[in-house]
Design an enzyme around this catalytic site. Structure first.
Site, PDB file in Angstrom:
ATOM      1  N   GLY A  16       3.781  -5.179  14.839  1.00 36.49           N
ATOM      2  CA  GLY A  16       5.079  -4.859  15.447  1.00 36.49           C
ATOM      3  C   GLY A  16       5.944  -6.088  15.636  1.00 36.49           C
ATOM      4  N   ARG A  63      -9.678 -12.012  15.362  1.00 34.03           N
ATOM      5  CA  ARG A  63      -8.653 -12.554  16.271  1.00 34.03           C
ATOM      6  C   ARG A  63      -9.201 -13.698  17.131  1.00 34.03           C
ATOM      7  NH1 ARG A  63      -5.173  -7.171  17.618  1.00 34.03           N
ATOM      8  NH2 ARG A  63      -3.643  -7.612  15.996  1.00 34.03           N
ATOM      9  N   GLY A 119       0.826  -4.548   9.655  1.00 31.30           N
ATOM     10  CA  GLY A 119      -0.592  -4.327   9.916  1.00 31.30           C
ATOM     11  C   GLY A 119      -1.354  -3.817   8.710  1.00 31.30           C
ATOM     12  N   LYS A 167       7.348   4.755   5.829  1.00 27.55           N
ATOM     13  CA  LYS A 167       8.628   5.371   6.199  1.00 27.55           C
ATOM     14  C   LYS A 167       9.810   4.416   6.133  1.00 27.55           C
ATOM     15  CE  LYS A 167       6.626   8.271   9.815  1.00 27.55           C
ATOM     16  NZ  LYS A 167       6.531   8.216  11.287  1.00 27.55           N
TER      17      LYS A 167
HETATM   18  P1  ADP Z   1       2.588  -1.800   7.360  1.00 23.72           P
HETATM   19  O1  ADP Z   1       1.611  -1.486   8.476  1.00 23.72           O
HETATM   20  O2  ADP Z   1       2.043  -2.778   6.389  1.00 23.72           O
HETATM   21  O3  ADP Z   1       3.942  -2.149   7.891  1.00 23.72           O
HETATM   22  P2  ADP Z   1       3.210   0.986   7.045  1.00 23.72           P
HETATM   23  O4  ADP Z   1       2.538   1.291   8.330  1.00 23.72           O
HETATM   24  O5  ADP Z   1       4.678   1.135   6.965  1.00 23.72           O
HETATM   25  O6  ADP Z   1       2.776  -0.458   6.520  1.00 23.72           O
HETATM   26  O7  ADP Z   1       2.652   1.946   5.903  1.00 23.72           O
HETATM   27  C1  ADP Z   1       1.291   2.001   5.548  1.00 23.72           C
HETATM   28  C2  ADP Z   1       0.941   3.359   5.018  1.00 23.72           C
HETATM   29  O8  ADP Z   1       1.817   3.754   3.980  1.00 23.72           O
HETATM   30  C3  ADP Z   1      -0.457   3.392   4.427  1.00 23.72           C
HETATM   31  O9  ADP Z   1      -1.274   4.168   5.234  1.00 23.72           O
HETATM   32  C4  ADP Z   1      -0.252   4.004   3.037  1.00 23.72           C
HETATM   33  O10 ADP Z   1      -1.224   4.985   2.713  1.00 23.72           O
HETATM   34  C5  ADP Z   1       1.104   4.660   3.166  1.00 23.72           C
HETATM   35  N1  ADP Z   1       1.737   4.862   1.860  1.00 23.72           N
HETATM   36  C6  ADP Z   1       2.055   3.952   0.948  1.00 23.72           C
HETATM   37  N2  ADP Z   1       2.546   4.557  -0.166  1.00 23.72           N
HETATM   38  C7  ADP Z   1       2.512   5.879   0.071  1.00 23.72           C
HETATM   39  C8  ADP Z   1       2.862   7.032  -0.701  1.00 23.72           C
HETATM   40  N3  ADP Z   1       3.359   6.918  -1.932  1.00 23.72           N
HETATM   41  N4  ADP Z   1       2.688   8.252  -0.125  1.00 23.72           N
HETATM   42  C9  ADP Z   1       2.188   8.354   1.137  1.00 23.72           C
HETATM   43  N5  ADP Z   1       1.841   7.316   1.892  1.00 23.72           N
HETATM   44  C10 ADP Z   1       1.993   6.096   1.365  1.00 23.72           C
HETATM   45 MG    MG Z   2       1.343   0.271   9.724  1.00 25.98          MG
END
Ligand code: ADP
Ligand code: MG
Length: 404
Positions: free
Chosen positions: A377, A36, A354, A203
């Site tokens: 975020g 950063r 992230g 999610k």
């Molecule tokens: P980002 O930070 O990129 O927005 P998220 O925080 O929504 O992404 O999600 C990241 C998490 O999703 C990771 O820790 C990953 O392990 C989990 N993930 C991805 N696919 C699956 C899956 N099929 N089952 C459980 N967890 C998953």
């Molecule tokens: Mg995340």
């Protein structure tokens, strides 16, 4: 509306208040990743080349008690910045008061003063995080112009971003902020088409508003990650032990109806019987997950399908990994998407989120995207189509203030 940037204003001899994002990971008083700080260097160097007197602000972590101050001082960050710039950075261990004011007053053109973590002010009724009007006004009074280069906090109205901007005549974007506005803002408002969104991660509930907003804007939405299983349940498929949000199955059903074929779901999955790095994996079609299996990654057919869908894309926004990429065995889907996007010709590729950004960087694709967002975020809220307060408070181009 395009925003004024640091290039649009005179900096020479001015006391420039610059909000940067130096919220770096620390362990036992040491910086574990200085990315950063490195990313903020172009805007900092530009201001110095223009002979500004540069005053830097940042937050670091959260400050809830006096004890948090010890572990969240910006002193090590000032030291690292000084090493990277090969230049003296005067660190003032205060967030207000005479010592700070005097240090700023004594500055010469091209000098840098950095002061202590803005969130130290949170011990005073959350003055920074609640955007206390006196605090924003006070900080604004310390300089002539304000440059905001901290996109990571743009979704929050804090004293050190919105407070200062609202109490100073000139508030502009730094280069990092400009890039985020240009790429994420334009992708959402005015994308070159076809515009394809890839949404994955943990999610549906985290990303409801993103899906809803992008459903109106994108030509296609490719769903992957754990999010896919809530959609599959909505279609009546067995998802076994896969991560699934039962409370959002109805919502997923409505989205599928509304999407009219725009939403593309995975066709096959790598499944296991336990959530572990070395779990034995099977490849199964989407409609054949057994009750004792959980989906961990997308399979090769899905990768092929996504490749076809992305083939002619001109704008791609990706948020959320395709599988449990933290386990090598289930990182294939995420890596394959990185590869597909890296090979697209004439497409603007934007990665926000992230975990997905960390995954792509870790897999060596840092330079293969048009833009990797620096804000988790903030990038999500931007993709939701929200107006971010930190960006709103920056002057508009071709206008004398923030309001005309
Ligand atoms: P980002 O930070 O990129 O927005 P998220 O925080 O929504 O992404 O999600 C990241 C998490 O999703 C990771 O820790 C990953 O392990 C989990 N993930 C991805 N696919 C699956 C899956 N099929 N089952 C459980 N967890 C998953
Ligand atoms: Mg995340």
């Amino acid at each position: 509306m395009s925003k004024k940037t640091i290039r649009d204003i005179q900096l020479q001899g001015k006391t420039v208040l610059m909000r940067v994002d130096f919220n770096v990971p620390m362990s036992e008083g040491r910086i574990t990743n200085d990315n950063r700080i490195v990313q903020a260097l172009p805007t900092i160097k530009y201001a110095l080349e223009q002979e500004a007197k540069l005053v830097l602000f940042s937050h670091l972590g959260r400050i809830k008690t006096e004890a948090d101050k010890e572990t969240n001082s910006l002193a090590p960050v000032a030291k690292r910045l000084s090493e990277l710039l090969e230049k003296k950075v005067t660190f003032v261990p205060e967030t207000r008061g005479q010592v700070l004011e005097k240090a700023i007053k004594n500055m010469k053109n091209g000098d840098i003063v950095m002061f202590e973590n803005t969130r130290f002010e949170d011990l005073n009724e959350k003055a920074e995080s609640k955007n206390n009007p006196e605090l924003g006004k006070y900080w604004a009074s310390l300089g002539d112009v304000f440059v905001n280069d901290a996109f990571g906090t743009a979704h929050r109205a804090h004293a050190s971003n919105v407070g200062i901007a609202n109490n100073i005549e000139t508030a502009v974007a730094g280069f990092l902020m400009e890039k985020e506005i240009k790429f994420i803002g334009e992708a959402v408002d005015n994308p070159e088409r076809p515009f394809v969104a890839i949404l994955g991660g943990a999610k549906v509930s985290d990303k409801i508003s993103v899906i809803e907003n992008l459903l109106n804007k994108a030509d296609k939405i490719l769903i992957c990650g754990a999010m896919a299983y809530t959609f599959y349940k909505a279609k009546g498929y067995e998802v076994g032990l896969s991560k699934c949000e039962d409370d959002f199955v109805d919502f997923a059903k409505q989205l599928l109806e509304k999407a009219g074929g725009k939403i593309i779901l995975p066709q096959d999955h790598l499944v296991t019987k336990e959530f572990a790095a070395d779990a034995e994996a099977d490849l199964v079609p989407a409609d054949n997950i057994l009750t004792d299996q959980m989906g961990m990654d997308i399979g090769p057919k899905t990768i092929e399908l996504f490749k076809e869908q992305l083939n002619d894309a001109k704008t791609v926004v990706w948020n959320g990994p395709a599988g449990v990429f933290e386990f090598e065995k289930f990182a294939t889907g995420t890596k394959a998407i990185c590869q597909i996007l890296a090979e697209l010709k004439d497409a603007t590729t934007i990665l926000g989120g992230g975990d997905s950004a960390a995954a792509a960087i870790q897999m060596g694709f840092q330079d293969k995207f048009t833009h990797i967002s620096t804000g988790g975020g903030a990038s999500l809220e931007y993709l939701e189509g929200k107006e971010l307060p930190g960006i709103k408070a920056i002057n508009n181009k071709g206008c004398c203030c923030k309001n005309c």
